[in-house]
Write a protein that holds these residues in place. Structure first.
Motif, PDB file in Angstrom:
ATOM      1  N   LEU A  37       0.826  -1.196   0.000  1.00 53.66           N
ATOM      2  CA  LEU A  37       0.000   0.000   0.000  1.00 53.66           C
ATOM      3  C   LEU A  37       0.868   1.257   0.000  1.00 53.66           C
ATOM      4  CD1 LEU A  37      -3.046   0.679   0.051  1.00 53.66           C
ATOM      5  CD2 LEU A  37      -2.874   0.869   2.540  1.00 53.66           C
ATOM      6  N   GLU A  38       2.120   1.056   0.375  1.00 55.95           N
ATOM      7  CA  GLU A  38       3.071   2.176   0.397  1.00 55.95           C
ATOM      8  C   GLU A  38       3.881   2.274  -0.889  1.00 55.95           C
ATOM      9  OE1 GLU A  38       3.090   4.286   2.927  1.00 55.95           O
ATOM     10  OE2 GLU A  38       1.491   3.091   3.847  1.00 55.95           O
ATOM     11  N   VAL A  39       3.660   1.349  -1.831  1.00 56.62           N
ATOM     12  CA  VAL A  39       4.429   1.335  -3.084  1.00 56.62           C
ATOM     13  C   VAL A  39       3.535   1.787  -4.234  1.00 56.62           C
ATOM     14  CG1 VAL A  39       5.786  -0.065  -4.681  1.00 56.62           C
ATOM     15  CG2 VAL A  39       5.831  -0.572  -2.219  1.00 56.62           C
ATOM     16  N   PRO A  40       3.766   2.953  -4.808  1.00 56.61           N
ATOM     17  CA  PRO A  40       2.916   3.442  -5.906  1.00 56.61           C
ATOM     18  C   PRO A  40       3.169   2.673  -7.199  1.00 56.61           C
ATOM     19  CG  PRO A  40       4.744   4.943  -5.548  1.00 56.61           C
ATOM     20  CD  PRO A  40       4.818   3.932  -4.444  1.00 56.61           C
ATOM     21  N   ASN A  41       2.116   2.505  -7.989  1.00 55.57           N
ATOM     22  CA  ASN A  41       2.316   1.881  -9.300  1.00 55.57           C
ATOM     23  C   ASN A  41       2.912   2.913 -10.250  1.00 55.57           C
ATOM     24  OD1 ASN A  41       0.037   3.010 -11.219  1.00 55.57           O
ATOM     25  ND2 ASN A  41      -0.996   2.551  -9.282  1.00 55.57           N
ATOM     26  N   SER A  94      -1.528   2.767  -5.226  1.00 55.75           N
ATOM     27  CA  SER A  94      -0.516   1.800  -4.813  1.00 55.75           C
ATOM     28  C   SER A  94      -0.644   0.491  -5.585  1.00 55.75           C
ATOM     29  CB  SER A  94      -0.639   1.513  -3.314  1.00 55.75           C
ATOM     30  OG  SER A  94      -1.855   0.842  -3.050  1.00 55.75           O
ATOM     31  N   ILE A  95       0.408  -0.309  -5.506  1.00 56.77           N
ATOM     32  CA  ILE A  95       0.393  -1.650  -6.088  1.00 56.77           C
ATOM     33  C   ILE A  95      -0.713  -2.488  -5.466  1.00 56.77           C
ATOM     34  CG2 ILE A  95       1.679  -3.833  -6.151  1.00 56.77           C
ATOM     35  CD1 ILE A  95       2.713  -1.948  -8.198  1.00 56.77           C
ATOM     36  N   ALA A  96      -0.839  -2.393  -4.141  1.00 51.96           N
ATOM     37  CA  ALA A  96      -1.860  -3.175  -3.449  1.00 51.96           C
ATOM     38  C   ALA A  96      -3.255  -2.780  -3.915  1.00 51.96           C
ATOM     39  CB  ALA A  96      -1.732  -2.986  -1.938  1.00 51.96           C
ATOM     40  N   ALA A  97      -3.491  -1.487  -4.063  1.00 50.61           N
ATOM     41  CA  ALA A  97      -4.826  -1.000  -4.426  1.00 50.61           C
ATOM     42  C   ALA A  97      -5.265  -1.481  -5.798  1.00 50.61           C
ATOM     43  CB  ALA A  97      -4.852   0.524  -4.370  1.00 50.61           C
ATOM     44  N   ILE A  98      -4.401  -1.351  -6.784  1.00 49.33           N
ATOM     45  CA  ILE A  98      -4.827  -1.754  -8.129  1.00 49.33           C
ATOM     46  C   ILE A  98      -4.952  -3.275  -8.241  1.00 49.33           C
ATOM     47  CG2 ILE A  98      -3.871   0.328  -9.172  1.00 49.33           C
ATOM     48  CD1 ILE A  98      -1.568  -1.352 -10.256  1.00 49.33           C
ATOM     49  N   LEU A 180      -4.462 -10.572 -12.718  1.00 48.41           N
ATOM     50  CA  LEU A 180      -3.076 -10.538 -13.186  1.00 48.41           C
ATOM     51  C   LEU A 180      -3.007 -10.423 -14.708  1.00 48.41           C
ATOM     52  CD1 LEU A 180      -1.555 -13.279 -10.846  1.00 48.41           C
ATOM     53  CD2 LEU A 180      -0.996 -10.838 -10.830  1.00 48.41           C
ATOM     54  N   ALA A 181      -3.868 -11.177 -15.387  1.00 46.41           N
ATOM     55  CA  ALA A 181      -3.864 -11.150 -16.853  1.00 46.41           C
ATOM     56  C   ALA A 181      -4.283  -9.778 -17.377  1.00 46.41           C
ATOM     57  CB  ALA A 181      -4.796 -12.230 -17.397  1.00 46.41           C
ATOM     58  N   MET A 182      -5.300  -9.192 -16.767  1.00 46.42           N
ATOM     59  CA  MET A 182      -5.777  -7.886 -17.231  1.00 46.42           C
ATOM     60  C   MET A 182      -4.768  -6.784 -16.948  1.00 46.42           C
ATOM     61  SD  MET A 182      -9.906  -7.869 -16.444  1.00 46.42           S
ATOM     62  CE  MET A 182      -9.738  -8.220 -14.680  1.00 46.42           C
ATOM     63  N   LEU A 183      -4.206  -6.783 -15.767  1.00 49.83           N
ATOM     64  CA  LEU A 183      -3.267  -5.721 -15.406  1.00 49.83           C
ATOM     65  C   LEU A 183      -2.012  -5.763 -16.270  1.00 49.83           C
ATOM     66  CD1 LEU A 183      -3.492  -5.746 -11.499  1.00 49.83           C
ATOM     67  CD2 LEU A 183      -4.379  -4.009 -13.051  1.00 49.83           C
ATOM     68  N   PHE A 188      -1.499  -1.811 -17.417  1.00 52.45           N
ATOM     69  CA  PHE A 188      -1.698  -1.085 -16.163  1.00 52.45           C
ATOM     70  C   PHE A 188      -0.499  -1.193 -15.223  1.00 52.45           C
ATOM     71  CE2 PHE A 188      -6.044  -1.681 -17.616  1.00 52.45           C
ATOM     72  CZ  PHE A 188      -6.584  -0.428 -17.388  1.00 52.45           C
ATOM     73  N   ILE A 189       0.346  -2.186 -15.436  1.00 51.34           N
ATOM     74  CA  ILE A 189       1.537  -2.356 -14.608  1.00 51.34           C
ATOM     75  C   ILE A 189       2.723  -2.700 -15.501  1.00 51.34           C
ATOM     76  CG2 ILE A 189       0.317  -3.086 -12.513  1.00 51.34           C
ATOM     77  CD1 ILE A 189       0.963  -5.988 -13.228  1.00 51.34           C
ATOM     78  N   THR A 190       3.902  -2.462 -14.971  1.00 52.80           N
ATOM     79  CA  THR A 190       5.112  -2.846 -15.680  1.00 52.80           C
ATOM     80  C   THR A 190       5.436  -4.302 -15.359  1.00 52.80           C
ATOM     81  OG1 THR A 190       6.562  -2.181 -13.866  1.00 52.80           O
ATOM     82  CG2 THR A 190       5.977  -0.498 -15.497  1.00 52.80           C
ATOM     83  N   LYS A 191       6.372  -4.859 -16.094  1.00 52.41           N
ATOM     84  CA  LYS A 191       6.761  -6.248 -15.868  1.00 52.41           C
ATOM     85  C   LYS A 191       7.298  -6.451 -14.454  1.00 52.41           C
ATOM     86  CE  LYS A 191       9.543  -9.964 -17.904  1.00 52.41           C
ATOM     87  NZ  LYS A 191      10.510 -10.320 -18.993  1.00 52.41           N
ATOM     88  N   SER A 192       8.024  -5.468 -13.943  1.00 55.04           N
ATOM     89  CA  SER A 192       8.604  -5.593 -12.603  1.00 55.04           C
ATOM     90  C   SER A 192       7.550  -5.517 -11.502  1.00 55.04           C
ATOM     91  CB  SER A 192       9.647  -4.494 -12.374  1.00 55.04           C
ATOM     92  OG  SER A 192       9.043  -3.203 -12.417  1.00 55.04           O
ATOM     93  N   GLU A 193       6.368  -4.993 -11.824  1.00 51.22           N
ATOM     94  CA  GLU A 193       5.305  -4.865 -10.829  1.00 51.22           C
ATOM     95  C   GLU A 193       4.413  -6.102 -10.753  1.00 51.22           C
ATOM     96  OE1 GLU A 193       4.597  -0.041 -10.801  1.00 51.22           O
ATOM     97  OE2 GLU A 193       3.660  -1.258 -12.371  1.00 51.22           O
ATOM     98  N   LEU A 194       4.608  -7.012 -11.686  1.00 51.08           N
ATOM     99  CA  LEU A 194       3.772  -8.219 -11.700  1.00 51.08           C
ATOM    100  C   LEU A 194       3.993  -9.057 -10.439  1.00 51.08           C
ATOM    101  CD1 LEU A 194       1.760  -9.951 -13.265  1.00 51.08           C
ATOM    102  CD2 LEU A 194       3.693 -11.051 -14.414  1.00 51.08           C
TER     103      LEU A 194
END
Length: 230
Positions: A37-41, A94-98, A180-183, A188-194
């Protein structure tokens, strides 16, 4: 007579280990959610924005998004076609939120597409509620009056609650896989955010596994009580 409705040997043998695992799973999901929740996408999408975009891309324009109080209270209501996101998810980028928002969107897609396990789970809701409310009434009455048949009725009610938990597992796993497939597939996310998104969803899935284990443990306890009273 043993202390059949509280902590007796059947509780210690069957239920207590499952409860300990459930507490661990709950702590795991809370710590993982708090961490990410502290890590922004990377793209600054909020949970609500991701959910709205994914819903619209799949033609679900009639599904409303609402913000609700609480933490990890996010859910999709198929009766009113409303996707409800907690305050920590709705406006957070955040990563958690999305991840959570996409997961709940996955449930909306399941409903729209007639995903069979979801339909089965929804049909089991009243049975599961009856099982949760009536099981111990029949079990305790059966022990007090020396009627194992009443215990058996209580067990049958509880089996409905167990089936509900079991059917919930593929529903939740499928929603996470869709998220996961949609994001990842729709930018909506980078490869490192998966990986961190998967960590959030996996931790949440563990709580459903734990709930199923607790339900099965309770059923085994009921069977042990029934065998003891026969």
């Amino acid at each position: 007579m043993p202390f059949f409705y509280g902590i007796d040997y059947t509780y210690v043998v069957y239920v207590l280990p499952a409860i300990i695992f459930a507490l661990y799973a709950q702590a795991k999901v809370q710590s993982t959610f708090a961490r990410y929740l502290e890590v922004p996408n990377s793209y600054g999408f909020t949970g609500a924005a991701v959910a709205r975009s994914l819903l619209d891309r799949n033609g679900l324009y009639d599904v409303e998004i609402q913000m609700i109080p609480g933490s990890l209270t996010d859910h999709y209501d198929p009766r009113s076609k409303v996707l409800r996101l907690s305050e920590a998810v709705y406006g957070s980028s955040s990563i958690a939120a999305i991840g959570v928002a996409a997961h709940e969107t996955g449930h909306a897609l399941q409903h729209a597409q007639g995903y069979a396990p979801l339909a089965v789970r929804n049909a089991l809701v009243p049975i599961a509620n009856l099982g949760s409310n009536l099981t111990w009434i029949f079990v305790i009455a059966g022990i007090i009056f020396g009627l194992p048949s009443l215990i058996n009725i209580g067990i049958l009610f509880f089996i409905g609650a167990v089936l509900f938990q079991i059917v919930t597992l593929p529903v939740e796993f499928n929603a996470s896989n869709r998220a996961l497939a949609m994001l990842s597939g729709e930018g909506f996310i980078t490869k490192s955010e998966l990986k961190p998104v998967r960590a959030v969803l996996s931790a949440a899935a563990m709580t459903y596994v734990a709930a199923t284990i607790v339900a099965i443990a309770q059923l085994l306890r009921l069977l042990a009580i029934r065998n003891r009273e026969e």
